[in-house]
Structure formats: C-alpha cells, structure tokens
Design an enzyme around this catalytic site. Structure first.
Site, PDB file in Angstrom:
ATOM      1  N   THR A  74      45.381  42.717  47.152  1.00  0.00           N
ATOM      2  CA  THR A  74      44.633  42.093  48.241  1.00  0.00           C
ATOM      3  C   THR A  74      45.316  42.499  49.542  1.00  0.00           C
ATOM      4  O   THR A  74      46.543  42.428  49.662  1.00  0.00           O
ATOM      5  CB  THR A  74      44.488  40.564  48.075  1.00  0.00           C
ATOM      6  OG1 THR A  74      43.718  40.064  49.171  1.00  0.00           O
ATOM      7  CG2 THR A  74      45.819  39.839  48.013  1.00  0.00           C
ATOM      8  N   GLU A  75      44.521  43.011  50.481  1.00  0.00           N
ATOM      9  CA  GLU A  75      45.093  43.755  51.602  1.00  0.00           C
ATOM     10  C   GLU A  75      45.907  42.891  52.558  1.00  0.00           C
ATOM     11  O   GLU A  75      46.642  43.401  53.383  1.00  0.00           O
ATOM     12  CB  GLU A  75      44.002  44.526  52.371  1.00  0.00           C
ATOM     13  CG  GLU A  75      42.918  43.696  53.001  1.00  0.00           C
ATOM     14  CD  GLU A  75      41.699  43.550  52.094  1.00  0.00           C
ATOM     15  OE1 GLU A  75      41.858  43.601  50.856  1.00  0.00           O
ATOM     16  OE2 GLU A  75      40.587  43.377  52.633  1.00  0.00           O
TER      17      GLU A  75
END
Lengths: 231, 236
Positions: A53-54
């Site tokens: 997840t960025e």
C-alpha cells in the site's frame, strides 16, 4: 441502452475472483480503492501474494477486528488495516521507488475509460468545478510492471468504458495490460482490444456492442475452448 | 550538550513568520501532527504555503488551519478525502491556490530537496494534463518530465519516540512523509509521544537521524483526527 448491464454476467465478486486467478504466486501487488480491494478475498489456495500500500506498508493484511485497529495503520484508502508477520513499513519516497522503479509486479485499478491503445483515464472527469485530486495513480501506472483494470463494462448511463480514444484526462499513456469487466476479460494488445474470456451466457457480439472499439476474437472462452479466428 | 527539546508545541512554532513555506507530515490522519498545527493556528502566522499530501478532514488539524484562512497555497496530491469539506469550499471560492502533484512525484520532490538534487526526471504524469508547462525528455525511448525539488522553511511532523538529539522513530504507516520532510526543511519540528535521553533508542532502528531535526516536543497523548471529527470537534 435499456438493459441493466450490472445484472448480466459476473458479479463484482466473480470479477475479483477471476482476476485473482491470473496473479502468480509470490507477486508483489498494489490494489486500488474500491472493486480492486475485493481481489484480496479470492486469492486461490496455495498462493501467497504480498500487498503493497503506497502510503508505506508491504505485507498489508485485512481490516482489524472491531476495537483492535490503530488509526495510524491504514491503507491508501485511509481505512484501517493490519500488518502481517513479515511486514515492513517505509517512507513515501521509498514506497514510490518501489512503484516507479519497477519493483511492484502488478497493480489493479478502477477506470473511467480504457482506450484500445492502453491509455487509462481514472482520476478526473475534467469538469471545471471538480476538485482535482490525483494521488498515486499516475506513478503506479508509470512504474508497475503490469496494470490490470477491473471495472463495470459500461458507465451507469450505458456508455462504453472501453473506448477508441479516452475523452477524460489521462492517467497514463499505453499503460493498461488487461481489463476485467462483468462481461469479459480483455487484453490490450498492439492490435487493440482482444477477447480473452467471456463471462457465462454472454456472447461475443453482446460484448462488442458495448465496447467502443473493435474487439479481436482471440483467446479462451469460458467453456475452455480456444478461438483463434479474428473477426 | 545538545538538547533539542522545546517546552511545548507553542514554543516549538513560535518563530514561524507570515509567508513561510511549511511541510506538514501525514497521510490522512496517520502522522498528522495535530498539536503542532493547532499551536500554529494559535500563533497566528498567515499567508502560508503548505506542502502536505492531503488537506485534512473535518474542522481540526490541517483543515482548521485552512479554515482560519492562514494558507494562501497548498502543494498536494489528493486534496479531497472523506470528511474533507474546508478545502473544496475555499478552492471553489478562489480563496486558496492549489498545485496538484502526483503523490510519488511529491515525495521525490521533497526527497530531492533534502538531498540537494535541484531537479530530476520522472515518468509519472508524462503525456497527461499535469505535464503541461513542464520540460520533457526522452531516455531510452520513454518520455520523462523534469520536476524540481521542494524545500521548506519548516517541517511539522509526528513521530512515536525521539531522543533529545532528534533521532526519531515512527508509528506504523504514520511514517509516510516524516523522514523526507525532515530532510527538506530549514527547521524541522517533531512532536513525539515519548522523549528519551541519548542512548534510549537503538541506533540500528533510528529512522530519521537527528541531524535532520531541530526541535523535538513531547505530546504524550496525541489526538486522533478521526476521533475529533467523529465527535464534531472544531479548532480553535
């Protein structure tokens, strides 16, 4: 169009399940917000994927049980998540180095439009009073090795989302590899959209009528037979 | 003996002048230094440029700073999120300017600012609306955009624990922009839930080395934005 396309073909869960079949074991995967998040529920037995997840986590797990979450352990959709054993946290520049540097194997995104040359529009309608917001979508499509789109085949008004040319502002040029809709799985090839698989009970012609660009008849149908002929 | 402790949030932000450029850490509420932002509201500096991934939610923290009309411009990747009403309203009224930057480009511009790299090329946004007015160049057959560094007068960030020399560790995904903003600001101010003496942090786990940090302030029980928003809280 009078038909409600949402009632024909695969459900959202079916779409996510079908997509999950195509992700190799051991892949590092970034799932976008919305339908893409469903994919994590349907990973086949025996396969392990590592979710990125960025906002800064590899090894993201599902939502925490009620009352056990941490407001500072969230995903890119700002929902509380968990960190699996073996997870790692990192800062944003490292996170986007993973993305831009080609270290993430696959991202799954929603779309407003996909063009037959692989152009993707999924961040803005371009309307003058819209509040522009882009997030990480442009970085993801520019750097991740494969980009899968999961979306309804048409808009709520029945307009094709798979089009000859995007009319909405682009997220990236020539970036989409494959599209999963409730009607079909469709590859983006140098020759344009190419059918991979039809959902049960849906005909090639039905999909073509709802697609804004020519569809090549090539690939495996739902019953497992292969079609090599091009239309 | 170096001691970077400030006695409280108010003292930590006391010298921020009007017109300052301020990086504010956080992705959504994770890592948002609410107590430092509230101290900045009390302090009164205006005409600020804020560099932050989002624009806050409800009417607390970053959203409250915007609501108080202290901010002339935001440099941001995603200015609308759930419960984000203050920014859209100001933007539609023309009361605030927006520089929209893809999230990874925002992060790299900040990192470059901290690392002394004035510009770099990135593939993100090539061929899109956000490429307008930017120099582009082809390397090995692929198009890239020239992006400039971002630097700031101040950075306000939130950690979990620091020592008095400014070495910082973070909490989970609250790390997000903290380490790179700490590098890119002239004066970096970090609020932490606990402060320890030198030697209280294992050097192997320090995330932000103290050289990047100017002031540390202990906020033992930091507030959570979502809880404040859910309770209908506003600030001031």
């Amino acid at each position: 169009m009078t038909t409600n396309a949402a009632q024909i073909g695969w459900t959202r869960e079916d779409m996510a399940r079908r997509l999950a079949l195509d992700i190799p074991n051991g892949s590092y995967v970034n799932l976008g917000i919305g339908i893409p998040e469903l994919v994590a529920r349907f990973v086949p037995e025996g396969r392990t994927l590592i979710y990125h997840t960025e906002n800064g986590l590899l090894g993201m797990g599902p939502a925490p049980r009620e009352g056990l979450g941490d407001p500072e352990l969230i995903n890119a959709g700002k929902q509380q998540v968990t960190a699996l054993p073996g997870a790692a946290y990192f800062h944003h520049a490292d996170s986007f180095a993973m993305i831009r540097g080609g270290h993430i194997d696959l991202c799954v995104l929603g779309a407003m439009q996909v063009a037959q040359n692989g152009d993707l529009a999924n961040w803005s309608t371009g309307e003058p009073d819209a509040i522009p917001a882009v997030g990480g979508a442009m970085d993801l499509v520019a750097g991740v090795k494969s980009v899968f789109v999961i979306t309804q085949h048409c808009t709520k008004n029945g307009e094709p989302k798979l089009v000859d040319r995007c009319t909405y502002p682009l997220t990236g040029r020539g970036v989409v590899n494959r599209v999963y809709t409730e009607l079909a799985v469709i590859d983006v090839t140098p020759g344009g959209f190419s059918l991979v698989e039809l959902s049960p009970g849906v005909s090639f012609e039905y999909v073509q009528e709802r697609t804004g660009a020519p569809l090549l008849r090539q690939g495996t149908l739902a019953n497992g037979t292969r079609h090599e002929d091009r239309c | 003996m170096i001691d970077k402790r400030a006695p409280g949030p108010a003292a930590a932000v006391a010298d921020v002048p009007d017109g300052a450029t301020i990086m504010i850490g956080g992705f959504g509420e994770a890592g948002s230094p609410i107590e430092l932002i509230h101290a900045l509201i009390d302090q009164g500096a205006r005409d600020l440029t804020i560099i932050s991934n989002n624009t806050g939610s409800g009417e607390v923290g970053l959203a409250a700073l915007l609501k108080a009309e202290r901010v002339a411009k935001v440099i941001c990747s995603f200015p609308r999120t759930a419960n984000s009403t203050v920014f859209p309203e100001l933007y539609r009224r023309g009361r605030i300017r927006l520089e929209l930057v893809p999230q990874g480009t925002l992060a790299e511009r900040i990192r470059a600012g901290g690392a002394g790299i004035p510009a770099f090329f990135t593939p993100a946004a090539a061929g899109t609306l956000l490429a307008e007015g930017k120099e582009s160049r082809s390397f090995d057959g692929k198009e890239y955009l020239l992006e400039r560094w971002l630097r700031a007068d101040y950075a306000l960030i939130k950690g979990r624990c620091a020592d008095t020399l400014g070495n910082v560790v973070y909490n989970k995904t609250a790390r997000n922009f903290g380490p790179i903003m700490a590098m890119a600001a002239k004066t970096t101010i970090v609020q932490v839930a606990s402060l320890v003496p030198p030697g209280g942090l294992d050097p192997e786990v320090v995330v932000t080395p103290g050289i990047f940090v100017d002031r540390v302030v202990e906020v033992a029980h930091p507030q959570h934005e979502s809880e404040l928003v859910a309770s209908g809280a506003t600030y001031p």
